[in-house]
Design an enzyme around this catalytic site. Structure first.
Site, PDB file in Angstrom:
ATOM      1  N   ASP A  31      -0.161   0.130 -58.172  1.00  0.00           N
ATOM      2  CA  ASP A  31      -1.571   1.177 -58.218  1.00  0.00           C
ATOM      3  C   ASP A  31      -1.702   1.886 -57.129  1.00  0.00           C
ATOM      4  O   ASP A  31      -0.788   2.564 -56.742  1.00  0.00           O
ATOM      5  CB  ASP A  31      -2.736  -0.216 -58.143  1.00  0.00           C
ATOM      6  CG  ASP A  31      -4.065   0.551 -58.831  1.00  0.00           C
ATOM      7  OD1 ASP A  31      -4.628   1.456 -58.056  1.00  0.00           O
ATOM      8  OD2 ASP A  31      -4.521  -0.098 -59.692  1.00  0.00           O
ATOM      9  N   GLU A  68     -11.536   0.954 -55.119  1.00  0.00           N
ATOM     10  CA  GLU A  68     -10.448   1.798 -54.973  1.00  0.00           C
ATOM     11  C   GLU A  68     -10.834   2.712 -53.937  1.00  0.00           C
ATOM     12  O   GLU A  68     -11.669   2.666 -53.042  1.00  0.00           O
ATOM     13  CB  GLU A  68     -10.501   2.667 -56.224  1.00  0.00           C
ATOM     14  CG  GLU A  68      -9.410   2.562 -57.089  1.00  0.00           C
ATOM     15  CD  GLU A  68      -7.991   2.714 -56.663  1.00  0.00           C
ATOM     16  OE1 GLU A  68      -7.942   2.901 -55.716  1.00  0.00           O
ATOM     17  OE2 GLU A  68      -6.926   2.560 -57.696  1.00  0.00           O
ATOM     18  N   ASN A  86      -1.588   7.238 -59.552  1.00  0.00           N
ATOM     19  CA  ASN A  86      -1.760   6.181 -58.528  1.00  0.00           C
ATOM     20  C   ASN A  86      -0.713   6.676 -57.466  1.00  0.00           C
ATOM     21  O   ASN A  86       0.220   7.349 -57.665  1.00  0.00           O
ATOM     22  CB  ASN A  86      -1.691   4.719 -58.943  1.00  0.00           C
ATOM     23  CG  ASN A  86      -3.271   4.148 -59.371  1.00  0.00           C
ATOM     24  OD1 ASN A  86      -4.014   4.264 -58.478  1.00  0.00           O
ATOM     25  ND2 ASN A  86      -3.204   3.761 -60.478  1.00  0.00           N
TER      26      ASN A  86
END
Length: 285
Positions: A191, A12, A141
């Site tokens: 995302d 991430e 997100n």
């Protein structure tokens, strides 16, 4: 296509650091931050808590979001100082997606450790002040900003709609967020995201093996397919700001392939924005 073959459980927070000609990213589950210059050697730092996102302060310092605080982190020696607590009294949540805004603030989302419904929030840290912007979000997100600095986007991945909200001159939201890109009909899960210099939004889509670009009006433009199922966060960097980087995850896969969890790099024909810098209060040296 593979920029780094480290198999992250939950990659991430991809962030291009132009001063260092390097990509920064995280393995949230591994509680680790990585930095790798183009053509150079990968470095990493371990943390006690989950870490997920960073913003650039200057050539040597970052603001790093952990499950309990926003930290000032020095890349030269690894020292870290707490700037402000972040839901430190809530054992259910951790940090997730985050990005610096054009006005010098840092937006950071939280979510439940087990994606508990509505447990997350989006916060903004600006010149020493931490303020909750939006609450009751399940998976925060897609935090990113229009190049003019007049709007921000974010999503609750659980809902499948990327929202857009207007910003005032100081970077604070004005009015209610409005739907911008609705992915529900396609069954896509947005995302992380980043905006390019033309206002196009690049959306990493969990489970779809791709990063998709939507134009400044929210219309689908193209998709970059990548050899991992769970693409999690994009960044646009490189010397000419024309390299799309993307992290991925092995989490949630019964039989991960060799590329799942790797970090990718692909040349694209749109230029990215230079990452914005976080402005710290004068009391922080």
């Amino acid at each position: 296509m593979i920029f780094d073959d480290t198999p992250c459980t939950l990659g991430e927070g991809a962030l291009w650091h132009s001063d260092l000609n390097a990509l920064i990213w995280f393995d949230i589950i591994g509680k680790r931050m990585y930095l790798k210059p183009v053509g150079g050697q990968r470095r990493h730092w371990d943390f006690v808590d989950h870490v997920s996102a960073a913003g650039i302060v200057d050539a040597n310092r970052l603001i790093v979001a952990s499950s309990r605080a926003l930290l000032l982190f020095d890349l030269r020696d690894g020292t870290r100082t707490t700037l402000v607590d972040l839901e430190a009294d809530n054992p259910v949540t951790r940090s997730n997606d985050g990005r610096a805004d054009p006005q010098g603030g840092f937006w950071i989302g939280t979510m439940g450790l087990n994606a508990e419904a509505g447990a997350g929030s989006i916060w903004r840290y600006c010149r020493g002040e931490l303020r909750r912007l939006f609450a009751h979000i399940t998976i925060t997100n897609a935090i990113c900003f229009a190049p003019q600095g007049d709007s921000a986007c974010f999503t609750d991945t659980d809902k499948g709609v990327i929202m857009r909200v207007a910003l005032d001159a100081d970077g604070w939201p004005v009015g209610d967020p409005q739907p911008f890109i609705d992915l529900r009909a396609e069954g896509l899960s947005p995302d992380g995201a980043v905006m390019d210099a033309q206002g196009g939004l690049w959306s990493a889509q969990w489970g779809a093996g791709r990063v998709a670009r939507y134009d400044a009006q929210g219309r689908f433009d193209r998709a970059v397919m990548l050899p991992a199922a769970h693409i999690s966060c994009p960044s646009i960097g490189g010397a000419d700001l024309d390299t799309l980087f993307a992290t991925s995850a092995r989490q949630g896969l019964d039989a991960p392939g060799p590329d799942d969890g790797c970090t990718f790099a692909v040349t694209v024909d749109e230029r990215g924005q230079s990452e914005h810098r976080v402005i710290l209060p004068s009391s922080v040296s």
